[in-house]
Each structure stands twice: as structure tokens, then as C-alpha cells.
Design a protein around this motif. Structure first.
Motif, mmCIF file in Angstrom:
data_model
loop_
_atom_site.group_PDB
_atom_site.id
_atom_site.type_symbol
_atom_site.label_atom_id
_atom_site.label_comp_id
_atom_site.label_asym_id
_atom_site.label_seq_id
_atom_site.Cartn_x
_atom_site.Cartn_y
_atom_site.Cartn_z
ATOM 1 N N LEU A 44 -11.902 -59.195 4.515
ATOM 2 C CA LEU A 44 -13.168 -60.219 5.018
ATOM 3 C C LEU A 44 -14.430 -59.437 4.682
ATOM 4 C CD1 LEU A 44 -13.601 -62.527 7.882
ATOM 5 C CD2 LEU A 44 -15.148 -60.775 7.769
ATOM 6 N N ILE A 45 -15.244 -60.049 4.190
ATOM 7 C CA ILE A 45 -16.753 -59.826 3.839
ATOM 8 C C ILE A 45 -17.878 -60.439 4.724
ATOM 9 C CG2 ILE A 45 -16.085 -58.641 1.711
ATOM 10 C CD1 ILE A 45 -17.080 -61.254 0.372
ATOM 11 N N ALA A 46 -18.855 -59.827 4.874
ATOM 12 C CA ALA A 46 -19.953 -60.633 5.731
ATOM 13 C C ALA A 46 -21.508 -60.345 5.217
ATOM 14 C CB ALA A 46 -19.477 -60.526 7.270
ATOM 15 N N LEU A 47 -22.122 -60.933 5.473
ATOM 16 C CA LEU A 47 -23.737 -60.758 5.297
ATOM 17 C C LEU A 47 -24.562 -61.419 6.244
ATOM 18 C CD1 LEU A 47 -25.493 -59.101 3.438
ATOM 19 C CD2 LEU A 47 -25.531 -61.292 2.030
ATOM 20 N N TRP A 48 -25.757 -60.803 6.594
ATOM 21 C CA TRP A 48 -26.826 -61.258 7.327
ATOM 22 C C TRP A 48 -27.962 -62.143 6.276
ATOM 23 C CZ3 TRP A 48 -25.513 -56.350 6.108
ATOM 24 C CH2 TRP A 48 -26.400 -55.621 5.306
ATOM 25 N N PRO A 49 -28.718 -62.581 6.951
ATOM 26 C CA PRO A 49 -30.057 -63.346 6.270
ATOM 27 C C PRO A 49 -30.745 -62.406 5.598
ATOM 28 C CG PRO A 49 -29.764 -64.211 8.467
ATOM 29 C CD PRO A 49 -29.320 -63.009 8.336
ATOM 30 N N ARG A 50 -31.063 -62.611 4.460
ATOM 31 C CA ARG A 50 -31.936 -61.436 3.557
ATOM 32 C C ARG A 50 -33.269 -62.008 3.004
ATOM 33 N NH1 ARG A 50 -27.342 -57.762 0.672
ATOM 34 N NH2 ARG A 50 -28.172 -55.796 1.704
ATOM 35 N N ASN A 51 -33.556 -63.156 3.581
ATOM 36 C CA ASN A 51 -35.061 -63.564 3.168
ATOM 37 C C ASN A 51 -35.922 -62.912 3.680
ATOM 38 O OD1 ASN A 51 -37.323 -65.783 3.565
ATOM 39 N ND2 ASN A 51 -36.238 -66.537 1.798
ATOM 40 N N ARG A 52 -36.883 -62.804 3.057
ATOM 41 C CA ARG A 52 -38.168 -61.768 3.085
ATOM 42 C C ARG A 52 -39.155 -62.286 4.298
ATOM 43 N NH1 ARG A 52 -38.588 -57.184 0.352
ATOM 44 N NH2 ARG A 52 -40.663 -56.922 1.223
ATOM 45 N N ASN A 53 -38.900 -63.542 4.509
ATOM 46 C CA ASN A 53 -39.748 -64.135 5.437
ATOM 47 C C ASN A 53 -39.358 -64.334 6.717
ATOM 48 O OD1 ASN A 53 -41.852 -65.345 3.550
ATOM 49 N ND2 ASN A 53 -40.140 -66.067 2.776
ATOM 50 N N ILE A 92 -19.311 -55.598 2.607
ATOM 51 C CA ILE A 92 -20.570 -56.677 2.652
ATOM 52 C C ILE A 92 -20.409 -57.502 1.744
ATOM 53 C CG2 ILE A 92 -23.237 -56.568 2.291
ATOM 54 C CD1 ILE A 92 -22.102 -55.267 5.100
ATOM 55 N N TYR A 93 -20.804 -58.711 1.756
ATOM 56 C CA TYR A 93 -20.604 -59.703 0.723
ATOM 57 C C TYR A 93 -21.817 -59.489 -0.390
ATOM 58 C CZ TYR A 93 -21.441 -64.453 -1.314
ATOM 59 O OH TYR A 93 -21.795 -65.283 -2.278
ATOM 60 N N GLY A 94 -20.965 -59.577 -1.530
ATOM 61 C CA GLY A 94 -21.868 -59.476 -2.800
ATOM 62 C C GLY A 94 -21.610 -57.858 -3.449
ATOM 63 N N TYR A 95 -21.127 -56.880 -2.589
ATOM 64 C CA TYR A 95 -21.096 -55.408 -2.807
ATOM 65 C C TYR A 95 -19.874 -55.271 -3.325
ATOM 66 C CZ TYR A 95 -25.545 -54.047 -0.332
ATOM 67 O OH TYR A 95 -26.711 -53.867 0.030
ATOM 68 N N TYR A 96 -19.926 -54.693 -4.660
ATOM 69 C CA TYR A 96 -18.778 -53.945 -5.204
ATOM 70 C C TYR A 96 -18.571 -52.367 -5.222
ATOM 71 C CZ TYR A 96 -18.002 -58.412 -7.950
ATOM 72 O OH TYR A 96 -17.840 -59.514 -8.408
ATOM 73 N N TYR A 97 -17.349 -52.046 -4.734
ATOM 74 C CA TYR A 97 -17.221 -50.754 -4.272
ATOM 75 C C TYR A 97 -16.448 -49.932 -5.292
ATOM 76 C CZ TYR A 97 -18.612 -52.671 0.086
ATOM 77 O OH TYR A 97 -19.347 -53.092 1.173
ATOM 78 N N ASP A 98 -16.654 -48.918 -5.525
ATOM 79 C CA ASP A 98 -15.596 -47.829 -6.239
ATOM 80 C C ASP A 98 -14.408 -47.429 -5.437
ATOM 81 O OD1 ASP A 98 -16.679 -45.803 -4.839
ATOM 82 O OD2 ASP A 98 -17.858 -45.050 -6.486
ATOM 83 N N ALA A 99 -13.808 -46.581 -6.084
ATOM 84 C CA ALA A 99 -12.375 -46.050 -5.244
ATOM 85 C C ALA A 99 -12.686 -45.399 -4.108
ATOM 86 C CB ALA A 99 -11.458 -45.214 -6.280
ATOM 87 N N ALA A 100 -13.970 -44.757 -4.143
ATOM 88 C CA ALA A 100 -14.256 -43.928 -3.100
ATOM 89 C C ALA A 100 -15.098 -44.560 -1.672
ATOM 90 C CB ALA A 100 -15.359 -42.785 -3.433
ATOM 91 N N GLN A 151 -23.633 -58.350 -6.762
ATOM 92 C CA GLN A 151 -23.416 -59.691 -7.714
ATOM 93 C C GLN A 151 -23.953 -60.756 -6.932
ATOM 94 O OE1 GLN A 151 -22.900 -59.232 -10.996
ATOM 95 N NE2 GLN A 151 -22.485 -57.194 -10.913
ATOM 96 N N ALA A 152 -24.009 -60.640 -5.778
ATOM 97 C CA ALA A 152 -24.361 -61.948 -4.905
ATOM 98 C C ALA A 152 -24.957 -61.633 -3.552
ATOM 99 C CB ALA A 152 -23.245 -62.799 -4.686
ATOM 100 N N GLY A 153 -25.525 -62.453 -2.909
ATOM 101 C CA GLY A 153 -25.964 -62.244 -1.445
ATOM 102 C C GLY A 153 -27.579 -61.990 -1.390
ATOM 103 N N ASP A 154 -28.442 -62.814 -1.964
ATOM 104 C CA ASP A 154 -29.871 -62.980 -2.149
ATOM 105 C C ASP A 154 -30.182 -63.427 -0.924
ATOM 106 O OD1 ASP A 154 -29.529 -65.247 -2.750
ATOM 107 O OD2 ASP A 154 -29.989 -64.947 -4.784
#
Length: 424
Positions: free
Chosen positions: A200-209, A239-247, A254-257
């Protein structure tokens, strides 16, 4: 994010006791082998509405194909009217904006039932002070066709600013009239093995306003409450949009703007805490690959756990959240700050995408005003008819940010280009 660890006592909103003979969804009756059909959903909600004094079901619109758009409200007693809900504390769960993402819908149906039939003292106290709202199936035409888009070919979760669809219009009316303190939006995603494959991935509002407190509390809800609760249940999160390495380090986004047309951002701009949750729709192991019912149950269980964590947070922090959302609305009506037409909380816009001294409003011609009237009204934007027949849309109102993001010619989702009004 997020490493497994201890979760503060009380953070996990435990599974509630239910009645001896509760209504069951089609998904539950099949053991997870089949999703609840639209017909089964209607039967399920009708049974709850008929037997529970805490729950009410309201048809609040129709899709382009004529299917009902329904709102389920659960409280200490079935909420009497919109004004009473708006005056109090409330949480809105929006489920299955994308018709081919079924787990959120199943979670919302079962959670509504559990809340309506629980005997748990802590949950009853939550319901005494907070109305819990569900739109179990935001996109029923998409569910019927198993498509991401609605029957008009529109992605509903890209329509929360211009409001061209009946589905997005319903959510806008709920935000305008019921003023939820939290909007929790349930989705699914297809993972990329090795880099983007959390349960499961999740994200908060990221709009700057966004108001700072609304933004920060939304992020805390995501990172400190919902994701740890899911991990405590033995599932992986990110986190939604974040790609992770093995560590476990972030290697790309790639998403989540901060697009204002997406519900998690629109919710924040309308002074609600917002959170997007997405469950993985791919098998996690050979057992789930061999038995899709196991996968489906995990998809739904992670959604339920995340939703319960949101409710637990509201139960514990209701006053703090309500204070932040109310203060956000007041500040919007009273303050003149910069407006960003691009960027996100982690991506600076270019200088020409920020107005440090924005207009005090916009003037629309009579024709512009007529064309825009429906969207402006649904967004809760106040307008003033002028003696010459034009219409003034003042920026000094609760919907200040939406005024700029809809009517300024620099806006990405411009509704109509109004004539800027100086502040002199």
C-alpha cells in the motif's frame, strides 16, 4: 518510508464487533473470489438503511448512464441534515473513482457496515462526535464496464477543478455543503517489481497553495498514522510516486505532484486534510498468484486498515484537525498571499509561475459568468453582479485559491480567463 516499528497505543483502530447477523457484501460471501456487483451493493445498502438507526443512504445524483450516485452517512444517529454535519466533525471516504480499482469500494462497504452495527465503546464515542461519510462507488458506470474512466471517457480524479462530470460534481457538493475535516481517497495501482511494489502506498496534498497546517497535518496523517498502521499489520508501505532501490532509498519520483484537479489536492485547497491511498493489485507471492482470493482479501484488508487508521486519528485529534481546517478557511478569506500556478511541496515553480501580488478578483463578462456559473457554484465561489451586467469574483473568500486557479489566464486548468481586478 516506512520502516516497520512500534505504533503508539491507540493508533490502530481495531476491528469492531458487529451484530450476530450483519449484512454481508458479495465479496465477503464469496470469500474474496468475486467482487460485489452493483446489484448486490444496492441490496446490501438497502438492508443496512432499513435496520440501522445510525446509518442513512441518500441518492445524490445520477451518472450519464443513469446509475445512482449514493452517499452513506454514519453517526450516533442517522444525520438529520447537511447543516448539522457541516457544523460538526466529519470524515469523507471516496471509493472507486476509477471503476477498475475495486478494493477501495469493498473496504468502504464493509467499514460502513461495521460502524453502523458496532458495539465497541470507543467507536460509539467517535460516532457521537464525528459523522463518517462514504461514497462507496463514485464511478458506477466505470465499475459496470471495468474501466478506469467513467462512461464519458473521463478520468474522474482529474476533474475535481472544472467539474465536468456528475461524479466529480457530487464530491464537490459534499465538500461545499458538508465541509469534511478529512477526505480519504481509496485507489489501487499496478506495481513495478523491485522498485515500486509496496502493498500500500499513500500521499498527502502537495499543491503549494495549501494552508501550512492543513498540509502538515495531512502529511502527518499519511506518514505517522496510516502507513505505520498498515505496516503493523504485516504489509509493506511507501509514498505514492516514489521508486525505491534495494536499500529502501528513493531513486526517482514518477507521480504524485501538486495538480489542483486531483482530489487529494482539491480537498486541501478546500480546507480539508487529504490523503490518497493505493493498494497493490498484483500477487505478492506464489500463494496469491495461485489463489486470487488471497490477493483480493489482502487488497481489501490493507484498505480497511488504512481507513481505520484515519478514523483513529480523527478520534484522537478531532479538535486539532477541526481547528486547523477552520483556521485555513478564515485565512483564505482574510489574507492576500502569493499564488502558485505550478510546482509542489517538493518542486519549486519557476518565477513566472508564481504571483507574489495576485489580483483582488476577476471580472467576467455576462456570457463568461453564465458559462462558468455551474462550476463556480459547486466550488462554493461567491460572485457579485455589477451594474453593467458583468460579474465580479472577489478573491477575498474561503475559496480564494480556487478563484485564482480557475479564473487566471496563467492557471493550468483555466475555466475562463477573467479580467484581473487591481487591489487599489
Amino acid at each position: 518510508c516506512c520502516s516497520k516499528g512500534s505504533v503508539p497505543v491507540g493508533r490502530l483502530w481495531r476491528r469492531h464487533a458487529i451484530t450476530d447477523d450483519p449484512a454481508r457484501t458479495g465479496f465477503e460471501l464469496s470469500g474474496g473470489a468475486a467482487w460485489t456487483t452493483l446489484e448486490q451493493e444496492q441490496q446490501f445498502l438497502q438492508a443496512l438503511d432499513a435496520t440501522s438507526e445510525r446509518l442513512s443512504v441518500t441518492e445524490a445524483g445520477r451518472t450519464a448512464q443513469g446509475r445512482p450516485l449514493q452517499v452513506v452517512a454514519v453517526g450516533a444517529s442517522a444525520p438529520a441534515d447537511a447543516a448539522a454535519v457541516a457544523r460538526g466533525s466529519s470524515v469523507l471516504f471516496t471509493c472507486t473513482q476509477h471503476g477498475d480499482e475495486p478494493s477501495g469500494r469493498e473496504a468502504c462497504l464493509s467499514l460502513a457496515r461495521d460502524l453502523a452495527t458496532t458495539t465497541d465503546a470507543a467507536t460509539l464515542e467517535l460516532l457521537r462526535r464525528t459523522t463518517v461519510l462514504f461514497v462507496p462507488t463514485v464511478n458506477p458506470d466505470g465499475v459496470a464496464a471495468n474501466t478506469r474512466q467513467n462512461s464519458q471517457g473521463v478520468d474522474v480524479n482529474r476533474d475535481h477543478l472544472l467539474l465536468r462530470t456528475a461524479e466529480a460534481q457530487l464530491i464537490a457538493r459534499l465538500q461545499r455543503d458538508l465541509r469534511p475535516d478529512v477526505v480519504h481517497d481509496l485507489h489501487e495501482y499496478g506495481p513495478t517489481p523491485g522498485t515500486y511494489d509496496r502493498d500500500l502506498i499513500a500521499l498527502w496534498p502537495r499543491n503549494r497553495n495549501l494552508d501550512v497546517r492543513v498540509h502538515d497535518l495531512s502529511r502527518e496523517l499519511t506518514e505517522q498514522e496510516v502507513l505505520p498502521a498498515v505496516e503493523a499489520g504485516g504489509n509493506s508501505t511507501g509514498i505514492y510516486g516514489y521508486y525505491y532501490d534495494a536499500a529502501g532509498d528513493v531513486v526517482a519520483q514518477q507521480a504524485g505532484d501538486g495538480q489542483e484537479r486531483i482530489l487529494r489536492n482539491t480537498a486541501g485547497l478546500r480546507h480539508s486534510l487529504g490523503i490518497l491511498v493505493e493498494a497493490s493489485n498484483a500477487p505478492a507471492d506464489a500463494l496469491e498468484e495461485a489463489n486470487p482470493a488471497l490477493l483480493n482479501r489482502r487488497r481489501v484488508d490493507t484498505q480497511v486498515t488504512a481507513a481505520r487508521a484515519t478514523l483513529g486519528t480523527v478520534a484522537e485529534q478531532r479538535a486539532q484537525i477541526a481547528d486547523a481546517t477552520a483556521a485555513s478557511a478564515i485565512r483564505s478569506a482574510l489574507e492576500r498571499g502569493p499564488v502558485s500556478f505550478a510546482g509542489a511541496d517538493n518542486a519549486l515553480p519557476s518565477p513566472d509561475q508564481v504571483d507574489l501580488d495576485p489580483p483582488c478578483g476577476y471580472r467576467l463578462s455576462a456570457q463568461q459568468a453564465a458559462d462558468a456559473a455551474g462550476t463556480l457554484a459547486l466550488q462554493g465561489i461567491r460572485t457579485e453582479i455589477q451594474p453593467d451586467g458583468s460579474v465580479l469574483v472577489p478573491a477575498a473568500q474561503e475559496a480564494r485559491d480556487l478563484v485564482h486557479l480557475l479564473l487566471d489566464e496563467r492557471a493550468q486548468e483555466e475555466l475562463t480567463a477573467g479580467e484581473p481586478v487591481d487591489c487599489a
